[in-house]
Design an enzyme around this catalytic site. Structure first.
Site, PDB file in Angstrom:
ATOM      1  N   GLU A  61       0.825  -1.211   0.000  1.00  0.00           N
ATOM      2  CA  GLU A  61       0.000   0.000   0.000  1.00  0.00           C
ATOM      3  C   GLU A  61       0.858   1.259   0.000  1.00  0.00           C
ATOM      4  O   GLU A  61       0.589   2.205  -0.761  1.00  0.00           O
ATOM      5  CB  GLU A  61      -0.940  -0.037   1.205  1.00  0.00           C
ATOM      6  CG  GLU A  61      -1.978  -1.151   1.089  1.00  0.00           C
ATOM      7  CD  GLU A  61      -2.713  -1.452   2.370  1.00  0.00           C
ATOM      8  OE1 GLU A  61      -3.531  -2.380   2.363  1.00  0.00           O
ATOM      9  OE2 GLU A  61      -2.468  -0.775   3.390  1.00  0.00           O
ATOM     10  N   CYS A 120      -7.297  -0.012   3.889  1.00  0.00           N
ATOM     11  CA  CYS A 120      -7.096  -1.236   4.647  1.00  0.00           C
ATOM     12  C   CYS A 120      -7.573  -1.046   6.095  1.00  0.00           C
ATOM     13  O   CYS A 120      -8.734  -0.711   6.338  1.00  0.00           O
ATOM     14  CB  CYS A 120      -5.633  -1.651   4.565  1.00  0.00           C
ATOM     15  SG  CYS A 120      -5.294  -3.352   5.054  1.00  0.00           S
ATOM     16  N   HIS A 170     -10.751  -2.545   5.114  1.00  0.00           N
ATOM     17  CA  HIS A 170     -10.553  -3.983   4.968  1.00  0.00           C
ATOM     18  C   HIS A 170     -11.737  -4.731   5.581  1.00  0.00           C
ATOM     19  O   HIS A 170     -12.269  -4.331   6.624  1.00  0.00           O
ATOM     20  CB  HIS A 170      -9.253  -4.402   5.657  1.00  0.00           C
ATOM     21  CG  HIS A 170      -8.813  -5.783   5.297  1.00  0.00           C
ATOM     22  ND1 HIS A 170      -9.321  -6.905   5.930  1.00  0.00           N
ATOM     23  CD2 HIS A 170      -7.931  -6.233   4.362  1.00  0.00           C
ATOM     24  CE1 HIS A 170      -8.761  -7.993   5.405  1.00  0.00           C
ATOM     25  NE2 HIS A 170      -7.920  -7.612   4.451  1.00  0.00           N
TER      26      HIS A 170
END
Length: 450
Positions: free
Chosen positions: A77, A164, A185
Site C-alpha cells: 500500500e 485497509c 478492509h
C-alpha cells in the site's frame, strides 16, 4: 484481540525497442516510449521515465503528497501509493513516524523513508494518504504530529485518505470519518458505524477517499491521480500500469505442465538492483511471504540498499554473494529496464541462473526481465511473455494473450498490472489453488473460486 482474518494483514540500457502497441490495449495506451536510463541514486525530486511521463504542469502547481509509514505498515500500500503518484508527477514524501527512517513493514520488507514526520509538520500538502497494515496503523494513529497534519488537512478541505485497516484504526479515533461514507478492509468493516460503512473497493466522500486493501491499492492510487490531475491523467496512468488489460487477457496460461511440489517450505530468491521497478519487488515479496514462502531479497549492488525507478530505497535481506551460498526452488527477476540491465551484468546471478536451469529448478521474470533471461540463453525452446514494449524482441514463442505464462519450470509475466496474478500463480503452483485463493482474499483481490 484481533481475529484470525485481521492477523492476515501482518505477516545501462537494453537493446533498442520496437514500440508497437499490442492489440489488446486501448488505442489511448499507444505508443510505448522508451524508459529513461537509470542514473544517480541520490534522493531528489523524482525524475520519471518516459514510459511514465508525468502530467505536464508548471512547477508552481506541483502537487505535494504525504505518505506516512511506520513499523508494520503494509508495504504494498505504501510503495504503490508513492510509486503511482510519482509517476503521475506528484512530489511525494515518504515520512517515517519512527525514530529511524528505515522501517520494517508488515511482511518483512525494509523501506527507507525520505524524512521524519517531524520535518513535515509545517508543510502544506495537497493530499495526505495513509497506508494500512498492522501494527503500522496503530503506530500511525498514536503519532501526534501526523494526527495534527491530517486533522488540519481535513479542516482546511484538502484531500486525505486511508486504506485497509487505517480508516477504522486511524481515522475513526481522530474523528475524521464523521459525515463521510467509508470503506476499509473486510476484517475491520464491523468497527465502522453501520450507517456510514460501504463495501466498495474505493469510496470517495468529499475530501476523504478510502479503500479496502493491498488488492485495491492501484484503484485507490488512481482515484487520487484523477482528483489531483484530472480524468485524462488517470486514464493515461491506467495504461502505463497496464490496468486496462484485465478484461482482455487470460489470467494465466500453462504449457508443458510439471509439478512444483516439495517436501520443504519453498525458498525463493528475488535479486534486486538500482533502477528496478520497486512496486514489482514489493508486490512479489509481500504476496509470496503471505503464503509462508521463504523469500530472500538479494542486492546485486555493493550495498544492500537499492534505489528503485521511482527513487524509493529498499534494503535487501542479503547481498547476492551471501545469497549465492544457498539453493533456491525459484529465482524471480523483477522488471524495470535499467535495473534489469544491472541484473544482467551480475556474474554471480548469471551463475545462479545457469545452475538453476541445469538442475531443472524453477526460474522466471516479469516485465522487462524476460529479455534478460533470453540474453542468458534461458528461454531457448520455451514459451514466454513480457512487457508489451519489448515482447516483440523475444525470439522464443510468445504467449501474448495471457497475463502470466508458465512453461514447465519457467514463469513469465507482462508487468506492473499483472504482478498480483503472477505471484498468485506461483503460490498455486507450489501449494494449490486453495492457498492462492486464501491469500487473494486476505489482500482483497478478486480471484476465481476454482
Amino acid at each position: 484481540m484481533l481475529s484470525a482474518s485481521k492477523f492476515l494483514l501482518s505477516p545501462t540500457s537494453l537493446p533498442a525497442m520496437a514500440l508497437r502497441p499490442p492489440s489488446y490495449l486501448p488505442a489511448r495506451c499507444a505508443p510505448y516510449s522508451r524508459p529513461r536510463p537509470f542514473g544517480s541514486v541520490a534522493r531528489a525530486t523524482p525524475c520519471l521515465s518516459a514510459a511514465a511521463t508525468p502530467v505536464s504542469s508548471p512547477p508552481s502547481t506541483t502537487k505535494k503528497v504525504l505518505v506516512p509509514i511506520a513499523m508494520g505498515t503494509e508495504e504494498m500500500e505504501a510503495v504503490i501509493l508513492a510509486g503511482v503518484l510519482r509517476r503521475a508527477g506528484a512530489d511525494v514524501t515518504l515520512a517515517s513516524v519512527e525514530d529511524e527512517l528505515e522501517v520494517e513493514a508488515s511482511c518483512g520488507t525494509h523501506i527507507v523513508a525520505d524524512k521524519p514526520i517531524a520535518a513535515c509538520a509545517d508543510q502544506v500538502f495537497d493530499l495526505v494518504a495513509l497506508p494500512g497494515g498492522m501494527p503500522g496503523s496503530v503506530r500511525l494513529r498514536d503519532n501526534k504530529i501526523l494526527q495534527r497534519i491530517t486533522v488540519r488537512q481535513a479542516e482546511e478541505k484538502r484531500l486525505y485518505g486511508a486504506i485497509c485497516a487505517a480508516p477504522a484504526v486511524v481515522l475513526m479515533p481522530w474523528g475524521l470519518h464523521r459525515g463521510k461514507k467509508v470503506t476499509c478492509h473486510p476484517s475491520f468493516i464491523g468497527d465502522l458505524p453501520t450507517f456510514r460503512a460501504v463495501e466498495s473497493n474505493v469510496q470517495v466522500s468529499g475530501e476523504l477517499t478510502t479503500s479496502r486493501g493491498p488488492g485495491t491499492v492501484f484503484q485507490f492510487a488512481l482515484s487520487f491521480v484523477k482528483q489531483l490531475f484530472g480524468p485524462h491523467a488517470a486514464e493515461d496512468m491506467e495504461c502505463t500500469l497496464m490496468a486496462q488489460v484485465d478484461a482482455d487477457l487470460e489470467r494465466s496460461t500453462e504449457v508443458n505442465k510439471v509439478e512444483w511440489s516439495f517436501d520443504h517450505n519453498p525458498q525463493v530468491l528475488i535479486p534486486i538492483a538500482n533502477g528496478l521497478e520497486e512496486m514489482e519487488i514489493i508486490m512479489l515479496a509481500d504476496i509470496l511471504r503471505r503464503a509462508s514462502i521463504n523469500v530472500v531479497l538479494a542486492s546485486v549492488e555493493k550495498s544492500t540498499s537499492i534505489v528503485g525507478s521511482q527513487l524509493m530505497e529498499i534494503v535487501a535481506d542479503k547481498c547476492i554473494l551471501g545469497a549465492s551460498e544457498s539453493k533456491y526452488d525459484l529465482i524471480i527477476l523483477p522488471g524495470g529496464p535499467a535495473g534489469a540491465e544491472r541484473l544482467h551484468k551480475c556474474k554471480i546471478l548469471q551463475k545462479l541462473l545457469e545452475e538453476q536451469k541445469q538442475a531443472d529448478r524453477m526460474y522466471g521474470g516479469i516485465g522487462y526481465s524476460p529479455l534478460i533471461l533470453q540474453r542468458q540463453g534461458l528461454l531457448q525452446d520455451k514459451k514466454a511473455t513480457a512487457h508489451p514494449a519489448i515482447v516483440n524482441q523475444l525470439t522464443c514463442q510468445v504467449i501474448d494473450r495471457s497475463k502470466v505464462a508458465i512453461d514447465g519450470n519457467l514463469i513469465t509475466g507482462k508487468g506492473l498490472g499483472t504482478v498480483i496474478d503472477f505471484s498468485l500463480a506461483i503460490i498455486r503452483k507450489f501449494f494449490g489453488h486453495g492457498r492462492a485463493k486464501l491469500v487473494a482474499n486476505g489482500i482483497v483481490f478478486d480471484y476465481p473460486k476454482s
